[in-house]
Design a protein around this motif. Structure first.
Motif, mmCIF file in Angstrom:
data_model
loop_
_atom_site.group_PDB
_atom_site.id
_atom_site.type_symbol
_atom_site.label_atom_id
_atom_site.label_comp_id
_atom_site.label_asym_id
_atom_site.label_seq_id
_atom_site.Cartn_x
_atom_site.Cartn_y
_atom_site.Cartn_z
ATOM 1 N N SER A 155 8.423 -18.517 -9.773
ATOM 2 C CA SER A 155 8.812 -18.196 -8.386
ATOM 3 C C SER A 155 10.866 -18.593 -8.799
ATOM 4 O O SER A 155 11.595 -18.306 -7.245
ATOM 5 C CB SER A 155 9.216 -20.065 -6.970
ATOM 6 N N LEU A 213 7.948 -13.958 -4.758
ATOM 7 C CA LEU A 213 8.159 -14.689 -3.274
ATOM 8 C C LEU A 213 8.665 -12.898 -2.446
ATOM 9 O O LEU A 213 9.800 -12.953 -3.754
ATOM 10 C CB LEU A 213 9.229 -15.456 -3.648
ATOM 11 N N GLU A 263 10.410 -21.582 0.916
ATOM 12 C CA GLU A 263 10.155 -22.274 -0.320
ATOM 13 C C GLU A 263 10.434 -22.278 -1.979
ATOM 14 O O GLU A 263 9.683 -23.296 -2.557
ATOM 15 C CB GLU A 263 9.677 -20.639 -1.160
ATOM 16 N N ARG A 266 9.830 -26.385 -1.404
ATOM 17 C CA ARG A 266 8.279 -26.198 -1.605
ATOM 18 C C ARG A 266 7.442 -26.764 -2.613
ATOM 19 O O ARG A 266 6.544 -27.476 -3.702
ATOM 20 C CB ARG A 266 6.924 -25.742 -0.303
ATOM 21 N N VAL A 267 8.532 -25.370 -4.200
ATOM 22 C CA VAL A 267 8.039 -25.630 -4.924
ATOM 23 C C VAL A 267 8.466 -27.072 -5.828
ATOM 24 O O VAL A 267 8.038 -27.959 -6.962
ATOM 25 C CB VAL A 267 9.064 -24.034 -5.748
ATOM 26 N N GLN A 270 7.156 -30.618 -5.418
ATOM 27 C CA GLN A 270 5.812 -30.409 -6.922
ATOM 28 C C GLN A 270 6.360 -30.834 -8.827
ATOM 29 O O GLN A 270 6.034 -31.395 -8.683
ATOM 30 C CB GLN A 270 5.104 -29.062 -6.800
ATOM 31 N N ARG A 279 -0.501 -23.613 -8.257
ATOM 32 C CA ARG A 279 -1.074 -22.059 -7.006
ATOM 33 C C ARG A 279 -2.410 -21.905 -7.199
ATOM 34 O O ARG A 279 -2.857 -22.296 -7.799
ATOM 35 C CB ARG A 279 -0.588 -21.217 -7.372
ATOM 36 N N ARG A 343 0.853 -14.530 -2.193
ATOM 37 C CA ARG A 343 1.821 -15.670 -1.783
ATOM 38 C C ARG A 343 0.811 -16.867 -0.685
ATOM 39 O O ARG A 343 0.931 -18.136 -0.790
ATOM 40 C CB ARG A 343 3.327 -15.321 -0.521
ATOM 41 N N SER A 347 -0.177 -20.767 -2.117
ATOM 42 C CA SER A 347 0.398 -22.043 -1.099
ATOM 43 C C SER A 347 -0.853 -22.634 -0.788
ATOM 44 O O SER A 347 -0.820 -23.745 -0.129
ATOM 45 C CB SER A 347 1.216 -21.326 0.195
ATOM 46 N N THR A 348 -1.841 -21.985 -1.090
ATOM 47 C CA THR A 348 -3.007 -23.340 -0.811
ATOM 48 C C THR A 348 -3.712 -23.697 -2.039
ATOM 49 O O THR A 348 -3.771 -23.388 -2.865
ATOM 50 C CB THR A 348 -3.892 -22.039 -0.290
ATOM 51 N N LYS A 349 -3.660 -25.029 -1.660
ATOM 52 C CA LYS A 349 -4.132 -25.828 -2.500
ATOM 53 C C LYS A 349 -6.003 -25.990 -3.003
ATOM 54 O O LYS A 349 -6.486 -25.429 -2.380
ATOM 55 C CB LYS A 349 -4.055 -27.945 -1.004
#
Length: 486
Positions: A155, A213, A263, A266-267, A270, A279, A343, A347-349
């Motif tokens: 990203s 992204l 975006e 969110r990064v 983490q 990711r 994407r 973004s899904t765990k």
């Protein structure tokens, strides 16, 4: 105030003290109306956000253990080596001759902005990549050595920390409210010129440049050194991180790209929590669905992501995804274009059970997949050149193909159950891009396992219309459209 009452359209150019031109459109023969919208004033925004923007310098340690380690001495050493001359004995001023020394040399200059009052700063990953030391300079000229909390190359977002308190943090804006044509401003250090302010408008949103992204495109003047600086809306909120430019010269050409702040946040969360970003992945290679492909298989409109290959043992493989499938939805959300899928999955765990809606041979199918954590790309395995004498088929010549059955070895090497090998491609098939060695796995919406099923499928399709063939080449599959002769 300038009052005008013209019966005819006129344009006045004011020269001398007023350099420019004023154009007035006459709406009727009796009256003229000039609707003037003044240019925005950015002075308040600069005062508001400027103190939150920082200059970032990076340093790297360079070893000088060689007796000819200086830059000039290295050039001289190369000169003597190239022409075969003996190396002269050059005395050095260093009293500790022969002892390795590490010298810190400037590596690059970038920008950043303060996320929290206690010293969390956001910038680009490429700004701090490979740096041995990061130095942050505030607008009040205070300098701090920063610690890299984490950097995510995918990203291009990084977070660094300085030991300070009471710092002016930025306000994060809502990217969904950002509109094309809206005024925006950038603050950064282009070419090392600290606290430089430039402005422009949003040229496009969701710009797909092939990166992980979707970017915000602007015409704000962005140059080397602006990287990591904020893109600011007229409410004084940061809506993006200036990251890339399109340039043939290395400087600004009016096309720049910023990472959307939603975006980036969110990064950064983490990175601040664990120093890394996790990711999701499902283990497929995908391509775009063209209009021709969509029409040839009855999809209706170009949408979704065409599965080119499925990694053996990956979540998609376990879920039953096949090469040639078109993924239309992920967790119920439409996949409008192929770049949407990475994407969504990313973004899904990892470990989440998600749903896939795929289009396969004329109908949709619901699959369940457990998302895994993304990992390094795997190198494709090489295929063997051993071949048996295959059984040939001549019916494919109607569309310019000569095909034969696959051998057991070929099926094993490609990890497929069936299909037919292309022995030659001419006329319409050759023009479509099919070539010898390709494997045809589907004709129209009919599965092909061998030459017999290939003949049956070809007999069923309307050969007066474009025919979509699922073709495997090496590790990848794609749908190729063969058009009838006119």
């Amino acid at each position: 105030m300038l009052q005008l009452n013209w019966k005819k359209l006129r344009v006045i150019t004011l020269a001398g003290a007023l350099a420019g031109s004023l154009s007035v459109a006459v709406l009727s023969s009796g009256a003229a109306f000039a609707q003037v919208r003044g240019l925005p004033d950015f002075t308040d925004l600069v005062e508001q956000v400027g103190p939150s923007v920082v200059n970032i310098r990076t340093l790297e340690k360079v070893s000088t253990e060689s007796p000819h380690g200086g830059a000039g001495e290295q050039e001289m050493q190369e000169f003597f080596r190239r022409f075969g001359l003996p190396m002269p004995n050059i005395p050095r001023a260093n009293p500790r001759r022969g002892q390795p020394q590490d010298e810190e040399q400037p590596r690059g200059v970038g920008s950043g902005f303060i996320l929290t009052a206690d010293g969390m700063i956001m910038t680009n990953a490429h700004v701090v990549d490979g740096a041995d030391e990061v130095v942050v300079t505030l607008t009040d000229k205070r300098e701090f050595k920063a610690k890299i909390i984490g950097a995510d190359k995918r990203s291009d977002v990084a977070v660094v920390k300085i030991e300070a308190a009471g710092l002016p943090a930025v306000k994060v804006g809502d990217v969904s409210r950002l509109k094309v044509g809206e005024w925006v401003m950038a603050i950064g250090s282009p070419f090392g010129l600290e606290n430089t302010v430039t402005a422009g408008i949003v040229s496009a949103k969701q710009r797909d440049t092939g990166e992980y992204l979707p970017f915000i495109q602007t015409d704000v003047a962005i140059n080397p050194g602006n990287s990591g600086g904020p893109l600011i809306n007229m409410r004084g909120e940061v809506v993006g991180i200036n990251s890339q430019i399109y340039s043939r010269s290395g400087g600004s050409m009016g096309i720049s790209f910023a990472i959307p702040m939603d975006e980036a946040v969110r990064v950064s969360e983490q990175l601040r929590l664990s120093g890394r970003v996790t990711r999701g992945r499902i283990g497929v290679q995908i391509g775009q669905v063209s209009k021709d492909v969509a029409e040839s298989i009855g999809l209706g409109k170009p949408q979704g992501a065409l599965v080119s290959s499925v990694e053996p043992g990956a979540p998609a493989d376990k879920a039953g995804v096949e090469a040639g499938d078109i993924i239309l939805k992920f967790d119920g959300k439409p996949v409008e274009k192929s770049s949407d899928l990475p994407r969504m999955v990313g973004s899904t765990k990892p470990g989440t059970k998600s749903s896939l809606t795929v289009f396969r041979r004329g109908s949709t199918k619901e699959l369940s997949v457990i998302v895994a954590e993304i990992e390094a790309e795997k190198t494709g395995k090489k295929t063997s050149s051993k071949e048996e004498t295959p059984k040939a088929s001549k019916i494919g010549q109607a569309i310019g193909l000569a095909v034969s059955d696959l051998t057991k070895e070929q099926k094993a090497e490609l990890s497929i159950q069936g299909g037919v090998r292309v022995d030659s491609a001419v006329d319409n098939a050759a023009r479509a891009g099919i070539r010898e060695g390709d494997v045809v796995m589907q004709v129209g919406n009919f599965l092909v396992t061998d030459t017999k099923s290939f003949e049956a499928a070809l007999a069923k399709v309307d050969k007066s219309r474009p025919i979509g063939l699922l073709v495997r080449r090496g590790e990848l599959a794609q749908i190729v459209v063969i058009r009838p002769s006119k």
